[in-house]
Design a protein around this motif. Sequence first.
Motif, PDB file in Angstrom:
ATOM      1  N   ILE A  60     -27.023 -29.577 -35.265  1.00  0.00           N
ATOM      2  CA  ILE A  60     -27.862 -29.565 -34.077  1.00  0.00           C
ATOM      3  C   ILE A  60     -27.406 -28.433 -33.164  1.00  0.00           C
ATOM      4  N   GLY A  61     -28.317 -27.975 -32.290  1.00  0.00           N
ATOM      5  CA  GLY A  61     -27.946 -26.973 -31.297  1.00  0.00           C
ATOM      6  C   GLY A  61     -27.879 -25.554 -31.804  1.00  0.00           C
ATOM      7  N   GLN A  62     -28.730 -25.190 -32.761  1.00  0.00           N
ATOM      8  CA  GLN A  62     -28.697 -23.831 -33.288  1.00  0.00           C
ATOM      9  C   GLN A  62     -29.101 -22.824 -32.223  1.00  0.00           C
ATOM     10  N   LEU A  96     -22.140 -30.408 -37.408  1.00  0.00           N
ATOM     11  CA  LEU A  96     -21.966 -29.216 -36.582  1.00  0.00           C
ATOM     12  C   LEU A  96     -22.843 -29.283 -35.347  1.00  0.00           C
ATOM     13  N   ILE A  97     -22.218 -29.139 -34.177  1.00  0.00           N
ATOM     14  CA  ILE A  97     -22.966 -28.874 -32.938  1.00  0.00           C
ATOM     15  C   ILE A  97     -22.789 -27.398 -32.670  1.00  0.00           C
ATOM     16  N   ASP A  98     -23.857 -26.632 -32.789  1.00  0.00           N
ATOM     17  CA  ASP A  98     -23.766 -25.178 -32.807  1.00  0.00           C
ATOM     18  C   ASP A  98     -23.771 -24.573 -31.404  1.00  0.00           C
ATOM     19  N   SER A  99     -23.535 -23.259 -31.358  1.00  0.00           N
ATOM     20  CA  SER A  99     -23.306 -22.550 -30.105  1.00  0.00           C
ATOM     21  C   SER A  99     -24.552 -22.404 -29.238  1.00  0.00           C
ATOM     22  N   GLY A 100     -25.737 -22.716 -29.787  1.00  0.00           N
ATOM     23  CA  GLY A 100     -26.939 -22.675 -28.958  1.00  0.00           C
ATOM     24  C   GLY A 100     -26.967 -23.780 -27.929  1.00  0.00           C
ATOM     25  N   CYS A 101     -26.116 -24.771 -28.085  1.00  0.00           N
ATOM     26  CA  CYS A 101     -26.046 -25.899 -27.157  1.00  0.00           C
ATOM     27  C   CYS A 101     -25.012 -25.606 -26.072  1.00  0.00           C
ATOM     28  N   THR A 102     -25.407 -25.751 -24.807  1.00  0.00           N
ATOM     29  CA  THR A 102     -24.473 -25.572 -23.694  1.00  0.00           C
ATOM     30  C   THR A 102     -24.116 -26.897 -23.033  1.00  0.00           C
ATOM     31  N   ASN A 137     -19.025 -26.631 -31.325  1.00  0.00           N
ATOM     32  CA  ASN A 137     -18.980 -25.264 -30.800  1.00  0.00           C
ATOM     33  C   ASN A 137     -19.886 -25.158 -29.578  1.00  0.00           C
ATOM     34  N   VAL A 138     -19.889 -26.207 -28.753  1.00  0.00           N
ATOM     35  CA  VAL A 138     -20.727 -26.252 -27.560  1.00  0.00           C
ATOM     36  C   VAL A 138     -20.180 -25.264 -26.532  1.00  0.00           C
ATOM     37  N   ASN A 139     -20.994 -24.318 -26.125  1.00  0.00           N
ATOM     38  CA  ASN A 139     -20.557 -23.275 -25.208  1.00  0.00           C
ATOM     39  C   ASN A 139     -21.007 -23.580 -23.790  1.00  0.00           C
ATOM     40  N   GLY A 146     -21.047 -28.379 -21.105  1.00  0.00           N
ATOM     41  CA  GLY A 146     -20.163 -28.356 -22.260  1.00  0.00           C
ATOM     42  C   GLY A 146     -20.278 -29.642 -23.056  1.00  0.00           C
ATOM     43  N   LEU A 147     -19.300 -29.941 -23.906  1.00  0.00           N
ATOM     44  CA  LEU A 147     -19.284 -31.188 -24.664  1.00  0.00           C
ATOM     45  C   LEU A 147     -18.692 -32.297 -23.802  1.00  0.00           C
ATOM     46  N   LYS A 148     -19.429 -33.393 -23.643  1.00  0.00           N
ATOM     47  CA  LYS A 148     -18.938 -34.574 -22.937  1.00  0.00           C
ATOM     48  C   LYS A 148     -18.923 -35.731 -23.933  1.00  0.00           C
ATOM     49  N   LEU A 149     -17.743 -36.074 -24.423  1.00  0.00           N
ATOM     50  CA  LEU A 149     -17.584 -37.166 -25.387  1.00  0.00           C
ATOM     51  C   LEU A 149     -16.888 -38.320 -24.673  1.00  0.00           C
TER      52      LEU A 149
END
Length: 360
Positions: A60-62, A96-102, A137-139, A146-149
């Motif tokens: 996800i998040g391409q 994969l959480i890709d870099s297109g996701c902020t 890879n959340v940018n 960012g990534l909130k887990l």
Amino acid sequence: YKKGTDSVGQECSEDSFYPIENLKLKTFRGNRFVISDFVIDKSNIKARDGLEATGLFSRIGQAGLGQTSIIIDGVTLQNFDVKGNGCTYAGALVGLIDSGCTDAQISGVLVMKGTDSSDKSSVTGAKNCGGIIGYSNVNGTGSSDGLKLTNCTVAGTLVGINGTSTAENAGGLIGLLGGRYADIRNSYASGMTSDGIYSREESKCNIRATGYAGGLIGYIYSPSEWSEGKYHSVMDSFSTCSVAGNEGGGGLVGSDMNTTTDYKRCYSAGPVVKVKSSGGFYGGFAGIIDATTLDDCSYNKNVYTSADDMKGAGQGGDAKIAEKTTKEMEVSGECKTQVYDSTLTGTYPYRPVNTTGIVL
């Protein structure tokens, strides 16, 4: 999808589900439902641009698709078996959480074994394996995204082990963490024992890797590997997993060479097995850690013998990590943790630094 004829040329083993590939995913609300008895066996993934990932959601998040925010919450994955042979990234929830996701918000996710004694959950075979996320890879652009887990639990799940095929990096929650501004809170990974005793055989450890293994996170990219600092934080989280990594291993994190990561109120209670007698980096809390903030962080020294010569960190902030006895970590009364965790000693033995683990 039909085996061998779907649009991206993926192939699964027989009796296997296909992972969901939704590159424009915005929101997935689990609504406290349980997805159980689920097998994903990807022997040969041929993704659109060569990235190989698998899990309930493969990727996800391409970048380039305009979908920058993602929310996933409130779902239990029970008796989940993700076999990532030939993959680069594998996670029970997402490969994969890709870099297109902020901005990725993941909360209330539980990965656990089934109710039958023969059941298990596992994420194995890929180069980077995580109990929830293979590679994030959340940018993020600042501390507000960012990534909130948060409030996530992995209970009784094997990560990285698959016969002779073992992950390069493996973590109870996340195998490989990149990107910027990840915030992990109120989450934990619980290990498995036999009658309350951890196996010291590396092949039987809960988290196993040929590179770095960590109870929560396997490997965190350093600024020298990326052009920008990371600014991550791990708070109110813990692991009771047993860990073994060829290059290094830590009860909470395998390797983190970032000076900008903050660790607060975290601990590890499972043993780290030294695979190498020399040359590897092993610590009860971290294999390698360069964090400047290590506040109220500790590891359980009673799972080691004097011959183990185990410290808080194999390299880095050992002086800032407290060693505690099992007695010092024990709590009395009811604890809000998964029922499965009681197999550690009959009652949950360690202080909960959060209120996660309530069955969804």
